[in-house]
Scaffold this motif. Structure first.
Motif, short mmCIF file in Angstrom:
data_model
loop_
_atom_site.label_atom_id
_atom_site.label_comp_id
_atom_site.label_asym_id
_atom_site.label_seq_id
_atom_site.Cartn_x
_atom_site.Cartn_y
_atom_site.Cartn_z
N ILE A 408 0.95 -1.21 -0.06
CA ILE A 408 0.05 0.05 0.06
C ILE A 408 1.01 1.34 -0.03
N LEU A 409 2.02 1.16 0.70
CA LEU A 409 2.89 2.29 0.94
C LEU A 409 3.59 2.58 -0.45
N LEU A 410 4.00 1.35 -1.03
CA LEU A 410 4.46 1.64 -2.51
C LEU A 410 3.40 2.23 -3.40
N GLU A 411 2.26 1.77 -3.36
CA GLU A 411 1.14 2.50 -4.02
C GLU A 411 1.04 3.79 -4.00
N VAL A 412 1.00 4.46 -2.74
CA VAL A 412 0.82 5.70 -2.57
C VAL A 412 2.06 6.46 -2.41
N GLU A 462 -2.05 12.27 3.92
CA GLU A 462 -2.07 13.36 2.87
C GLU A 462 -2.13 12.59 1.36
N SER A 463 -1.27 11.74 1.41
CA SER A 463 -1.26 11.20 0.05
C SER A 463 -2.41 10.30 -0.11
N ILE A 464 -2.79 9.71 0.72
CA ILE A 464 -4.30 8.66 0.56
C ILE A 464 -5.31 9.79 0.25
N LEU A 465 -5.27 11.12 0.97
CA LEU A 465 -6.51 11.81 0.67
C LEU A 465 -6.62 12.31 -0.87
N VAL A 528 -10.81 8.26 -3.45
CA VAL A 528 -10.96 7.02 -3.07
C VAL A 528 -12.34 7.02 -2.12
N GLY A 529 -12.65 8.18 -1.44
CA GLY A 529 -14.00 8.30 -0.76
C GLY A 529 -15.40 8.20 -1.67
N ASP A 584 -19.65 15.41 1.07
CA ASP A 584 -19.72 13.86 1.49
C ASP A 584 -18.78 12.96 1.06
N ILE A 585 -18.26 13.34 -0.15
CA ILE A 585 -17.01 12.89 -0.83
C ILE A 585 -15.53 12.96 0.11
N ASP A 586 -15.31 14.26 0.54
CA ASP A 586 -14.42 14.45 1.64
C ASP A 586 -14.57 14.05 2.87
N ARG A 587 -15.71 13.69 3.22
CA ARG A 587 -15.90 13.06 4.39
C ARG A 587 -15.73 11.62 4.33
N ALA A 588 -16.06 11.10 3.25
CA ALA A 588 -15.80 9.61 3.18
C ALA A 588 -14.47 9.29 2.74
N THR A 589 -13.57 10.23 2.32
CA THR A 589 -12.03 10.11 1.94
C THR A 589 -11.35 10.04 3.04
N GLU A 590 -12.00 11.19 4.09
CA GLU A 590 -11.29 11.10 5.45
C GLU A 590 -11.40 9.82 6.24
N LYS A 591 -12.53 9.12 6.15
CA LYS A 591 -12.84 8.01 6.96
C LYS A 591 -11.93 6.91 6.22
N VAL A 592 -11.79 6.74 5.13
CA VAL A 592 -10.95 5.80 4.04
C VAL A 592 -9.42 5.86 4.55
N ALA A 593 -9.10 7.22 4.39
CA ALA A 593 -7.62 7.50 5.08
C ALA A 593 -7.26 7.06 6.24
N GLN A 594 -8.23 7.31 7.43
CA GLN A 594 -8.07 6.89 8.66
C GLN A 594 -7.97 5.52 8.83
N ARG A 595 -8.93 4.95 8.23
CA ARG A 595 -9.00 3.54 8.28
C ARG A 595 -7.58 2.65 7.57
N LEU A 596 -7.18 3.09 6.63
CA LEU A 596 -5.83 2.71 6.00
C LEU A 596 -4.66 3.05 6.92
N ILE A 597 -4.69 4.31 7.45
CA ILE A 597 -3.51 4.66 8.31
C ILE A 597 -3.58 3.78 9.50
N ASN A 598 -4.73 3.54 10.29
CA ASN A 598 -4.88 2.53 11.25
C ASN A 598 -4.10 1.22 11.05
N PHE A 599 -4.62 0.77 9.76
CA PHE A 599 -3.95 -0.60 9.48
C PHE A 599 -2.60 -0.53 9.48
N ILE A 600 -2.20 0.36 8.36
CA ILE A 600 -0.77 0.44 8.01
C ILE A 600 0.25 0.59 9.15
N PHE A 601 -0.27 1.44 10.14
CA PHE A 601 0.55 1.85 11.31
C PHE A 601 0.31 1.17 12.64
N SER A 602 -0.78 -0.01 12.44
CA SER A 602 -0.93 -0.71 13.82
C SER A 602 0.03 -1.38 14.29
#
Length: 602
Positions: A408-412, A462-465, A528-529, A584-602
């Protein structure tokens, strides 16, 4: 003393002419016949251009390398594609000669032309049917005498249509050849034919457009003034070595072709067993390749990575050497001993193939295969430590998620795979991946520490957003399902659905309703949102509709999110409002970004 090598310049007619006891042989390890219309057209054009240039020297079609270690069977190491095509061409010429000689006026003006055409026919019948001059009149009267005369024996385990060539050579006219041609039920027009018949038909149709005189001249030039260098060797290893060092006008063999040829030569008295095993390997890898998982070259590459990791070949004092040899160099030059036990190597390649067949439908593996192609190398290394019966979705989940985080990090990231953050780390880690004595918890710790040391949470968020490609849409669906303890899997027919449509008949009105200008719309719509997974048929049905229409549940005869198996689409049915805007797109994108961050850096 036995002969070693015998090169000889021959015109095409002499090269193709064999004695009654002799025949060409396509060995087991050679590829299937693959020449197409484009190459056949170039062949004809080359001959015609050569003939019209009033040349002083013959036209050269390159070298042909033949292994003669089996008496009377001339095994084509290099030149099988050209030799097969030459024979199809002269068969098409023979049919045209027979047609022309039946109708050409027999008068004084045509006497020389008839003599020339008749001489050309004798030469071709001598090649295709090994006929002497005295045999030809009876063969012309009784076509059964031309049947099943072996000129080219195809033993390739890769060839699915070897009977097709025989049927064409046996046919006494074009109509019979066409009637006997194999037709693929799922193809249309000429695409339903094999390469053999398609090329033969192309030659025949081109020849029908030539006048009687042009046909005579063309045939004479091809048989008498076009040449090859025929290189005969009486040692198969020597013949293969020559092939590796010579260039020719034929299609080059792949790395796997060369490696299988070497294996075949080492197999010695166990060649029949080797051929059977190798054929099975090729059939299995063809299936994996059709599923975009692995072909034979990638399986060989995976085994190379596994072997080098087991032997710690690239672990130098103080650094990791990520230099990787090509397959041909690795197997044929650097690690020749791997080829000396052909059946043992087959067994090891079969293990890799069996592993892929075991895991290919695991949801997390299907997701991982969406990533950069190099991810396969390291998952394959880890799987290799297991007995097949011990591989389960649960058992490999953690390594898949480790690899998923990094890719995922390679992708972004604005970095390539060859960066030390990726390739160097993975090479070093691969030594642990293949070692069954090192636990997955230790490997997981390595990945976590590497990620935390090399990436900043805010930078990645920021890259995910601003991410606008598609891999993270699949990852988001996976993580959403995991967080909500829902089943996740995706089919081959899945589509990326834009909640706010990116195109279509309603897009300008939808954009205006959302209060966006064109620049804002272009930026927002690919975030992505604004993207989810959706079945292909549902996506086609509602892809350009208003959000209210997509999320409705009251109209049962119209497809919508209500009919999808994907959790995020299902969740949108109960979205708190009927419009989907930039907010709505920005709000959804923020949720996606946080979900991915939680996964990557958990």
């Amino acid at each position: 003393m036995a002969k070693s090598i015998e090169p000889q310049l021959k015109n095409i007619g002499d090269y193709l002419k064999l004695s009654k006891k002799e025949n060409f042989l396509i060995p087991e390890y050679q590829r299937a016949y693959s020449w197409n219309i484009e190459q056949c057209d170039k062949l004809l054009q080359d001959i015609e251009d050569f003939g019209s240039s009033d040349p002083d020297d013959p036209y050269f079609f390159g070298s042909i390398i033949i292994d003669c270690s089996d008496p009377n069977r001339f095994s084509l190491i290099d030149g099988q594609q050209r030799t097969t095509t030459f024979l199809l061409l002269i068969k098409a010429i023979l049919i045209r000669l027979n047609e022309v000689l039946l109708i050409i006026p027999k008068d004084e003006d045509s006497e020389d032309l008839i003599s020339g055409l008749t001489d050309r026919r004798k030469i071709i019948m001598g090649i295709l049917y090994k006929a002497e001059a005295e045999d030809i009149p009876s063969m012309l009267k009784d076509h059964t005498k031309t049947q099943n005369i072996l000129i080219l024996e195809n033993k390739s385990i890769n060839e699915s249509y070897r009977q097709e060539f025989i049927n064409i050579i046996n046919a006494d006219n074009f109509e019979k050849a066409e009637g006997n041609a194999y037709k693929k039920s799922y193809k249309q027009k000429d695409n339903r034919y094999t390469n053999y018949f398609r090329n033969f038909k192309y030659f025949y149709n081109k020849l029908t457009k030539k006048s009687d005189t042009q046909l005579n001249v063309f045939t004479k030039i091809f048989l008498k003034e076009c040449q090859v260098i025929e290189i005969r060797s009486w040692q198969i290893e020597q013949a293969i070595t020559m092939f590796n060092s010579l260039n020719s006008t034929g299609l080059p063999l792949s790395d796997a072709d060369i490696i299988s040829a070497k294996l075949y030569s080492y197999a010695s008295d166990r060649r029949e067993d080797f051929n059977k095993r190798w054929e099975g390997i090729l059939n299995q890898t063809k299936k994996l390749d059709s599923q975009k998982i692995a072909n034979i070259d990638s399986i060989l590459q995976q085994f190379m990575y596994i072997t080098r990791a087991i032997n710690k070949e690239y672990e130098k004092s103080g650094y990791v050497d990520v230099t990787t040899p090509g397959l041909r160099r690795y197997y044929a030059d650097r690690e020749k001993e791997l080829l000396q036990d052909a059946l043992l190597l087959c067994h090891k390649l079969e293990k890799i193939i069996e592993n892929w067949n075991k895991v290919k439908e695991y949801p997390v593996v299907k997701l991982l295969l969406k990533c950069n192609v190099n991810v396969r190398l390291f998952l394959s290394s880890y799987l290799y430590r297991y007995a097949l019966k011990d591989i389960t979705n649960k058992e490999i989940l953690l390594i898949c998620e480790c690899l998923l985080k990094l890719f995922i990090l390679l992708e972004v990231e604005n970095l390539g795979y060859s960066s030390v953050k990726f390739k160097t780390f993975l090479f070093a880690e691969n030594i642990k991946l293949v070692n069954p004595n090192i636990t997955i918890n230790e490997i997981y710790k390595d990945f976590c520490e590497h990620i935390h040391e090399n990436w900043n949470v805010n930078d990645i968020k920021e890259s995910i957003l601003f991410y606008n490609k598609n891999l993270l849409v699949f990852v988001n669906e996976y993580l959403y399902s995991k967080d909500n303890k829902l089943e996740f899997n995706f089919s081959d027919s899945v589509n990326i659905e834009h909640i706010m449509p990116a195109s279509g008949r309603n897009v300008s009105i939808i954009r205006q309703d959302a209060g966006m200008d064109q620049n804002e719309f272009k930026e927002a719509v690919d975030k992505v949102g604004n993207k989810i997974l959706l079945e292909d048929d549902i996506n086609q049905s509602i892809g350009n509709e208003w959000f209210k229409t997509k999320k409705q549940t009251s109209i049962h005869n119209k497809s919508g999110y209500k009919d999808s198996k994907y959790p995020i689409a299902q969740s949108l049915i109960n979205y708190h409002k009927d419009t989907w805007t930039k907010k709505d797109i920005d709000r959804a994108t923020e949720k996606v970004a946080q979900r991915l961050i939680n996964f990557i850096f958990s």
